[in-house]
Design an enzyme around this catalytic site. Structure first.
Site, PDB file in Angstrom:
ATOM      1  N   THR A  80      -0.927  -1.678  11.773  1.00  0.00           N
ATOM      2  CA  THR A  80      -2.057  -0.569  10.902  1.00  0.00           C
ATOM      3  C   THR A  80      -2.886  -1.362  10.163  1.00  0.00           C
ATOM      4  O   THR A  80      -2.154  -1.984   9.297  1.00  0.00           O
ATOM      5  CB  THR A  80      -1.752   0.251   9.812  1.00  0.00           C
ATOM      6  N   ASP A  81      -3.783  -1.043  10.460  1.00  0.00           N
ATOM      7  CA  ASP A  81      -5.299  -1.945   9.407  1.00  0.00           C
ATOM      8  C   ASP A  81      -4.721  -2.085   7.752  1.00  0.00           C
ATOM      9  O   ASP A  81      -5.477  -2.165   7.462  1.00  0.00           O
ATOM     10  CB  ASP A  81      -6.413  -1.444   9.795  1.00  0.00           C
ATOM     11  N   GLU A  82      -4.218  -0.503   7.776  1.00  0.00           N
ATOM     12  CA  GLU A  82      -4.525  -0.173   5.659  1.00  0.00           C
ATOM     13  C   GLU A  82      -3.380  -1.795   5.605  1.00  0.00           C
ATOM     14  O   GLU A  82      -3.578  -1.995   3.974  1.00  0.00           O
ATOM     15  CB  GLU A  82      -3.588   1.049   5.271  1.00  0.00           C
ATOM     16  N   TYR A  96       2.674   2.798   1.735  1.00  0.00           N
ATOM     17  CA  TYR A  96       2.741   3.002   2.649  1.00  0.00           C
ATOM     18  C   TYR A  96       2.344   1.614   3.351  1.00  0.00           C
ATOM     19  O   TYR A  96       3.176   0.609   4.309  1.00  0.00           O
ATOM     20  CB  TYR A  96       2.087   4.201   3.509  1.00  0.00           C
ATOM     21  N   LYS A  99       4.163  -1.486   5.468  1.00  0.00           N
ATOM     22  CA  LYS A  99       4.421  -1.749   6.686  1.00  0.00           C
ATOM     23  C   LYS A  99       3.228  -3.768   6.235  1.00  0.00           C
ATOM     24  O   LYS A  99       3.341  -3.773   7.702  1.00  0.00           O
ATOM     25  CB  LYS A  99       2.783  -1.261   7.517  1.00  0.00           C
ATOM     26  N   ASN A 124      -7.800   4.106  11.678  1.00  0.00           N
ATOM     27  CA  ASN A 124      -6.702   5.540  12.728  1.00  0.00           C
ATOM     28  C   ASN A 124      -7.403   6.197  14.158  1.00  0.00           C
ATOM     29  O   ASN A 124      -8.234   6.068  14.472  1.00  0.00           O
ATOM     30  CB  ASN A 124      -7.795   6.021  11.699  1.00  0.00           C
ATOM     31  N   GLY A 126      -5.449   5.122  -5.345  1.00  0.00           N
ATOM     32  CA  GLY A 126      -6.051   3.852  -4.643  1.00  0.00           C
ATOM     33  C   GLY A 126      -6.107   4.225  -3.378  1.00  0.00           C
ATOM     34  O   GLY A 126      -6.049   3.807  -2.205  1.00  0.00           O
TER      35      GLY A 126
END
Length: 351
Positions: free
Chosen positions: A133-135, A158, A162, A187, A290
């Site tokens: 993910t880009d998170e 999370y 990742k 997303n 956050g």
């Protein structure tokens, strides 16, 4: 190809498996623990297809993975199994560490042991695609974009889990020579999305006349990629990506959360009018801890190297997605009413 897909009963995983089997004719083994967000009904179109099999197993179970590799003899692994809901990671981070970190390590080890038994063309052609993910990159300032060179800066349990899994995948490549590829996506949206995430939650709440809760001021920005564009991108990386490289896959559709919900309400007004604008249901709620302000992906590398690019126009595809939920109440109603589990749907363990 024979491909082992982990997490193939999830939202992105099921779109990928359907594409691999129905559109490309690959032989797929879906390995999934069938936890709460996995819905085997998503793969019902493949129920009688000899090119697909479902193996119910946990990626933390080394023995089950060893059996799966021995039985399937895959030419590639596409690893999508993960806990993925940020809110759940805040209230229960342990499950995210177990699945996303420990599970990825156990899977990498199973893949490494299997890879070391291969020789010749089988070994040369084997790939392990780790989907992320880009998170993991944290929050962007206004107008900025993530690239493959962006610094890791996860802000939630999370995204931290990742990020750890990404590092493990790269370490197994550098240390053991496992032919790893990594993708980080923005997303996703589209059909068969578990209704705890923003877009499906808002669709179903709007259709049922319930409040549409928007965090904070609603101006947190996200880049949205249609799940079918993402599935095509993953295949492009598997087939044409350079071993050891990372590719970012985005939809070039940055929208703030409030704009997404307003577009969704306007589409619901057209598809399911109820006498008053659905936007009246929008309710602002206390922001979550956050909450990153902006994610946006520059997918130039994937476009230039792989010949892939997103094709869906966000607002039109969003309306198509709402239409899918309208036409497929049998898929989401048991989830909304808390009646869904794999066992209750009569699904036996496989493998």
């Amino acid at each position: 190809m024979r491909i082992l897909v982990t997490g193939g009963c999830g939202f992105i995983g099921s779109a990928l498996v359907l594409h691999l089997v129905q559109d490309l004719g690959h032989e797929i083994a879906t390995l999934d623990a069938l936890t709460y967000a996995a819905n085997p009904i998503s793969l019902q179109p493949l129920a009688d297809n000899p090119r697909h099999r479902l193996i119910q197993a946990d990626i933390c179970d080394a023995d089950a993975l060893a059996r799966a590799f021995a039985e399937v003899r895959p030419q590639a692994v596409m690893h999508l199994a993960a806990e993925s809901h940020v809110d759940r990671s805040i209230t229960g981070p342990g499950a995210f560490i177990r699945t996303n970190v420990v599970g990825t390590q156990v899977l990498l080890e199973a893949a490494r042991r299997y890879y070391e038994t291969l020789s010749g063309a089988d070994k040369e052609g084997f790939r392990f695609l780790h989907v992320s993910t880009d998170e993991v990159y944290g929050s962007l300032p206004p107008g900025a974009f993530f690239t493959e060179e962006s610094r890791y800066d996860p802000r939630s349990p999370y995204s931290a889990s990742k990020a750890a899994s990404d590092h493990l995948a790269r370490a197994w490549h550098e240390t053991y020579g496992l032919p790893v590829l990594v993708t980080n996506c923005s997303n996703n949206y589209g059909p068969r999305h578990f209704p705890e995430k923003l877009i499906p939650l808002m669709i179903l709440n709007a259709l049922e006349g319930r409040a549409l809760p928007v965090y904070g001021d609603g101006l947190n920005e996200r880049d949205w990629i249609h799940v079918e564009d993402h599935a095509r991108g993953l295949v492009a990386v598997l087939e044409r990506g350079r071993i050891g490289e990372t590719y970012l896959l985005g939809g070039r559709a940055v929208r703030n959360n409030l704009a997404v919900v307003e577009a969704l309400c306007a589409a619901c007004d057209r598809l399911r009018p109820d006498g008053a604008p659905h936007a009246r249901l929008i309710t602002f709620v206390t922001d979550r801890p956050g909450h990153d302000r902006r994610y946006a992906i520059d997918c130039t590398k994937a476009e230039a190297e792989l010949g892939w690019r997103p094709t869906k126009v966000f607002e039109a595809a969003l309306e198509e997605t709402i239409g899918w939920y309208l036409a497929n109440e049998a898929w989401w109603r048991p989830i909304r009413e808390g009646r869904y589990t794999g066992e209750r749907l009569g699904l036996a363990k496989a493998g």
